[in-house]
Design a protein around this motif. Structure first.
Motif, short mmCIF file in Angstrom:
data_model
loop_
_atom_site.label_atom_id
_atom_site.label_comp_id
_atom_site.label_asym_id
_atom_site.label_seq_id
_atom_site.Cartn_x
_atom_site.Cartn_y
_atom_site.Cartn_z
N LEU A 16 0.82 -1.20 0.00
CA LEU A 16 0.00 0.00 0.00
C LEU A 16 0.86 1.26 0.00
CD1 LEU A 16 -3.03 -0.67 2.36
CD2 LEU A 16 -3.08 0.15 0.01
N MET A 17 1.99 1.20 0.74
CA MET A 17 2.87 2.37 0.83
C MET A 17 3.39 2.78 -0.54
SD MET A 17 3.90 3.30 4.09
CE MET A 17 5.22 2.76 5.15
N VAL A 18 3.72 1.79 -1.37
CA VAL A 18 4.29 2.15 -2.68
C VAL A 18 3.23 2.27 -3.76
CG1 VAL A 18 6.54 1.15 -2.16
CG2 VAL A 18 4.79 -0.28 -3.24
N ALA A 19 1.98 1.88 -3.45
CA ALA A 19 0.93 1.87 -4.47
C ALA A 19 0.79 3.21 -5.19
CB ALA A 19 -0.40 1.43 -3.85
N PRO A 20 0.75 4.37 -4.47
CA PRO A 20 0.55 5.64 -5.18
C PRO A 20 1.67 5.97 -6.15
CG PRO A 20 0.37 5.91 -2.81
CD PRO A 20 0.89 4.55 -3.04
N LEU A 21 2.86 5.38 -5.95
CA LEU A 21 3.97 5.66 -6.85
C LEU A 21 3.82 4.89 -8.15
CD1 LEU A 21 6.78 5.35 -4.15
CD2 LEU A 21 5.52 7.39 -4.86
N LEU A 22 3.08 3.78 -8.11
CA LEU A 22 2.97 2.90 -9.27
C LEU A 22 1.68 3.11 -10.05
CD1 LEU A 22 4.16 -0.34 -7.46
CD2 LEU A 22 5.53 1.25 -8.81
N LEU A 23 0.62 3.57 -9.35
CA LEU A 23 -0.69 3.65 -10.00
C LEU A 23 -0.96 5.06 -10.50
CD1 LEU A 23 -2.67 1.65 -7.30
CD2 LEU A 23 -2.04 0.84 -9.57
N ASN A 24 -1.90 5.18 -11.47
CA ASN A 24 -2.26 6.52 -11.94
C ASN A 24 -3.29 7.14 -10.98
OD1 ASN A 24 -4.80 5.49 -12.54
ND2 ASN A 24 -4.29 5.12 -14.69
N PHE A 150 1.67 22.92 4.15
CA PHE A 150 1.69 22.07 2.97
C PHE A 150 0.26 21.72 2.60
CE2 PHE A 150 1.77 17.77 1.15
CZ PHE A 150 2.57 18.01 0.06
N VAL A 151 -0.21 22.23 1.43
CA VAL A 151 -1.60 22.03 1.05
C VAL A 151 -1.76 20.69 0.33
CG1 VAL A 151 -3.55 22.95 -0.23
CG2 VAL A 151 -1.91 24.50 0.85
N ILE A 152 -2.72 19.89 0.82
CA ILE A 152 -2.94 18.58 0.23
C ILE A 152 -3.99 18.70 -0.87
CG2 ILE A 152 -3.77 16.24 0.72
CD1 ILE A 152 -2.70 16.52 3.50
N ARG A 153 -3.63 18.43 -2.12
CA ARG A 153 -4.63 18.44 -3.18
C ARG A 153 -4.60 17.22 -4.08
NH1 ARG A 153 -4.99 23.75 -4.49
NH2 ARG A 153 -3.33 24.93 -3.53
N GLN A 154 -3.44 16.67 -4.37
CA GLN A 154 -3.39 15.51 -5.27
C GLN A 154 -3.97 14.26 -4.60
OE1 GLN A 154 -2.04 15.79 -8.33
NE2 GLN A 154 -1.64 17.96 -7.94
N PRO A 155 -4.55 13.36 -5.40
CA PRO A 155 -5.02 12.09 -4.83
C PRO A 155 -3.88 11.36 -4.10
CG PRO A 155 -5.80 12.30 -7.07
CD PRO A 155 -4.91 13.48 -6.81
N GLN A 156 -2.65 11.46 -4.64
CA GLN A 156 -1.52 10.77 -4.01
C GLN A 156 -1.28 11.27 -2.60
OE1 GLN A 156 -1.54 11.50 -7.17
NE2 GLN A 156 -0.59 9.86 -8.37
N GLN A 157 -1.48 12.59 -2.43
CA GLN A 157 -1.24 13.17 -1.11
C GLN A 157 -2.37 12.78 -0.15
OE1 GLN A 157 -1.09 17.09 -2.64
NE2 GLN A 157 1.07 16.97 -3.18
#
Lengths: 308, 318
Positions: A16-24, A150-157
């Motif tokens: 799960l930790m690395v999932a946002p780095l690999l998925l769109n 730090f403003v959170i806006r991206q799904p990754q964030q």
């Protein structure tokens, strides 16, 4: 938790930790939804799974939290993450207030009453109660979470915000399960009369389960409001409650890994079969019927407690 | 002169008030009769199995959809005239929905008869979701409309007040069905078997009653009445939707609780009462909160008098 369980849990967490780095972004967003539902279902699991109280109005507590956060943020400009505990508190107090007079009802009647509460809350939101809920359009313009500048806006964030919170919840709820409090809830579920006879204040523990479960739903609501920036009564319909109920039952009432797995299956899996999306609920209905005959304890059922 | 005019206008206003009140009352009775018919299905199943049949509301929806399909495809009212056509239609819908009810019992409830309560509740919910979505896949998610021109739009002159004929027919039909059911339960041998199974299944079995057949029978009669109620809603409002079953189901269940669950006259009284309360609340309090009224009644009755007006205990006294 034995050694293999530990390895599996660690592996899942690492994946799960690395999932946002690999998925769109789309799939990360799906995972965010899964995370929110996992939070809600973990809260419901306390009420329905651990204490055995049939609550099918969980969406009402979720809505309470989301609207509290949205109103505080849009009217009083309180940063959205600061409203997190308050959202939980409002939802929890609301749950205590509505559960107090009805918590002694027999299982299926409690279910009906909680459905009623959920509907009354939704109708109240649609009717713009006290002139602060924005009616059927809901509330928009909720600000983004701001994490020390730090403003959170991206799904990754958002992914890390939501799943970090899920991780914290899992840790706390596992501890709770092991505690005297968790054991009391289980006793209550298995046999309320015997529990009362052994000196457990059943009314107190039932209410505590409701309050705590709703507190978590309220906080999930706050995160939801922060993620969407728009909320409306449609997001808190009866079907949300049904889906959450289904997640807990399918995963295995009282089983934290089961609830997490079911959140992935119920929320994430349909995204893989989007062309059949209209048949989604049909399949769920069928699965619920079949499961009750074949495997009523759920996919990953809660294990008996071991001592020593 | 001045005085007479004032009294005249007062009289007119008073007439309007009475008119409005009567319209709401008859509307409430018509909807209440429909609630009562659905509530009977809940209460009969509860009486024998101590199970809330969550899928009952969806069987009601099936009644409405089957009625629409049969009405448009067979053109019964054109061929047989209005009265006979509708009668045949009602009987067909009742028969078909009864079969559905029996299948539901066989598939969703019988395998779980010895299981804990939660399993049966979950299975019932699953069945409800399944039935609803099957309907959606067949007919689509939009509202379906009963054809114009089939129904009588005539009004009935009742002491100078004009009440739509359809309303009167619905009240009459539902009351007739309720009386028929009451006589069936009270006066026939089969009815006695149902009552016996409701009191004590084990003892009933020892007396040579086939309890499985009684349960099957309950799942035939209840859905048949629910299906008829669905058809009536279609004829009354002219618009039906695949999700309407759960809100009508919840309201009918409230009616059953209001009258005292497991109690057949209670379901009738509760249904009519709830219909009138709701109509009056919508007219004189707030139309926007109409759907919340039934839920408030439900919560209040469970808090204050969970046995209902004439019925059984539902709260654990622990």
């Amino acid at each position: 938790m034995n050694r293999t369980d530990g390895w599996i849990a660690g592996l899942c967490a690492a994946l799960l930790m690395v999932a946002p780095l690999l998925l769109n972004a789309y799939w990360v967003d799906v995972l965010n939804s899964v995370g929110l539902y996992a939070l809600l279902a973990l809260g419901l699991n306390l009420i329905l799974g651990e204490a055995g109280l049939f609550n099918m109005g969980h969406a009402a507590f979720y809505a309470m939290g989301a609207y509290t956060a949205a109103i505080l943020n849009t009217r009083y400009q309180i940063p959205i993450l600061w409203t997190l505990p308050l959202s939980g508190l409002v939802a929890g107090l609301f749950a205590l207030a509505v559960a107090r007079p009805v918590v002694h009802l027999r299982g299926d009647y409690l279910l009906i009453v909680t459905i009623g509460v959920g509907e009354i809350v939704r109708i109240a939101l649609v009717n713009d109660v006290f002139g602060i809920t924005g009616g059927a359009n809901g509330i928009f313009g909720i600000s983004r979470p701001n994490f020390f500048g730090f403003v959170i806006r991206q799904p990754q964030q958002f992914f890390y915000l939501i799943w970090g919170f899920v991780g914290l919840t899992i840790f706390l709820f596992l501890r709770l399960k092991q505690s005297r409090f968790g054991r009391a809830l289980n006793y209550l579920r298995e046999d309320a009369v015997a529990a009362e006879g052994s000196g457990i204040n059943t009314a107190y523990y039932k209410l505590a389960a409701f309050g705590l479960g709703a507190f978590w739903a309220g906080m999930a609501g706050c995160l939801f409001a922060a993620k969407m920036t728009i909320i409306s009564p449609e997001s808190f319909s009866f079907w949300e409650s049904v889906v959450l109920f289904m997640i807990v039952i399918l995963g295995g009432a009282g089983s934290i890994p089961g609830v997490l797995l079911a959140a992935f299956l119920v929320i994430g899996l349909p995204e893989l079969f989007r062309e059949f999306s209209s048949a989604r609920m049909l399949v769920f209905g069928l699965v619920m019927m079949v499961m009750m005959v074949v495997r009523p304890q759920g996919l990953l059922s809660a294990r008996g407690r071991r001592f020593g | 002169m001045q005085a007479t005019r004032r009294s005249f206008s007062f009289g007119l206003k008073f007439d309007n008030l009475v008119e409005e009140f009567l319209q709401q009352l008859t509307n409430g009775l018509a909807v209440g009769g429909i609630y009562a018919l659905i509530a009977l299905g809940y209460t009969m199943v509860y009486g024998v199995l101590k199970l809330i049949n969550f899928a009952h509301g969806d069987l009601f929806t099936y009644g409405a959809y089957l009625g629409l399909t049969l009405l448009t495809s067979l053109a019964l009212t054109d061929r047989l005239g209005f009265a006979l056509g509708v009668l045949v239609l009602v009987l067909m819908v009742m028969g078909l929905v009864a079969v559905l009810g029996a299948i539901l019992e066989r598939a969703a409830y019988r395998p779980l008869r010895e299981s804990p309560r939660l399993s049966a509740v979950v299975s019932a919910l699953g069945a409800s979701i399944f039935l609803q979505n099957t309907l959606m896949l067949i007919y689509g998610a939009r509202f379906q409309v009963y054809p114009d021109g089939v129904l009588p739009t005539a009004t009935l002159d009742l002491f100078g007040f004009y009440i739509p004929l359809m309303r009167v027919l619905i009240v009459l039909a539902s009351v007739l069905m309720m009386i028929a059911l009451y006589l069936f339960i009270q006066k026939t041998r089969i009815g006695a078997a149902i009552r016996a199974a409701a009191i004590d299944q084990g003892a009933a079995r020892l007396m040579g009653i086939d309890v499985n057949r009684v349960i099957l029978l309950v799942f035939l009669v209840g859905p048949a009445l629910g299906g008829a109620a669905g058809l009536m809603i279609g004829l009354y409002y002219g618009q039906i939707n695949f999700t309407m079953g759960w809100i009508y189901g919840m309201k009918a269940f409230t009616a059953a609780i209001l009258g005292g669950i497991g109690n057949i006259p209670g379901a009738m009284v509760g249904g009519l009462l709830l219909g009138v309360i709701e109509a009056m609340g919508a007219a004189y309090l707030s139309i926007a909160w109409k759907d919340a009224i039934a839920f408030c009644v439900l919560i209040l009755i469970l808090m204050v008098r969970p046995t209902g007006l004439l019925g059984e205990r539902v709260a654990d006294k622990v």
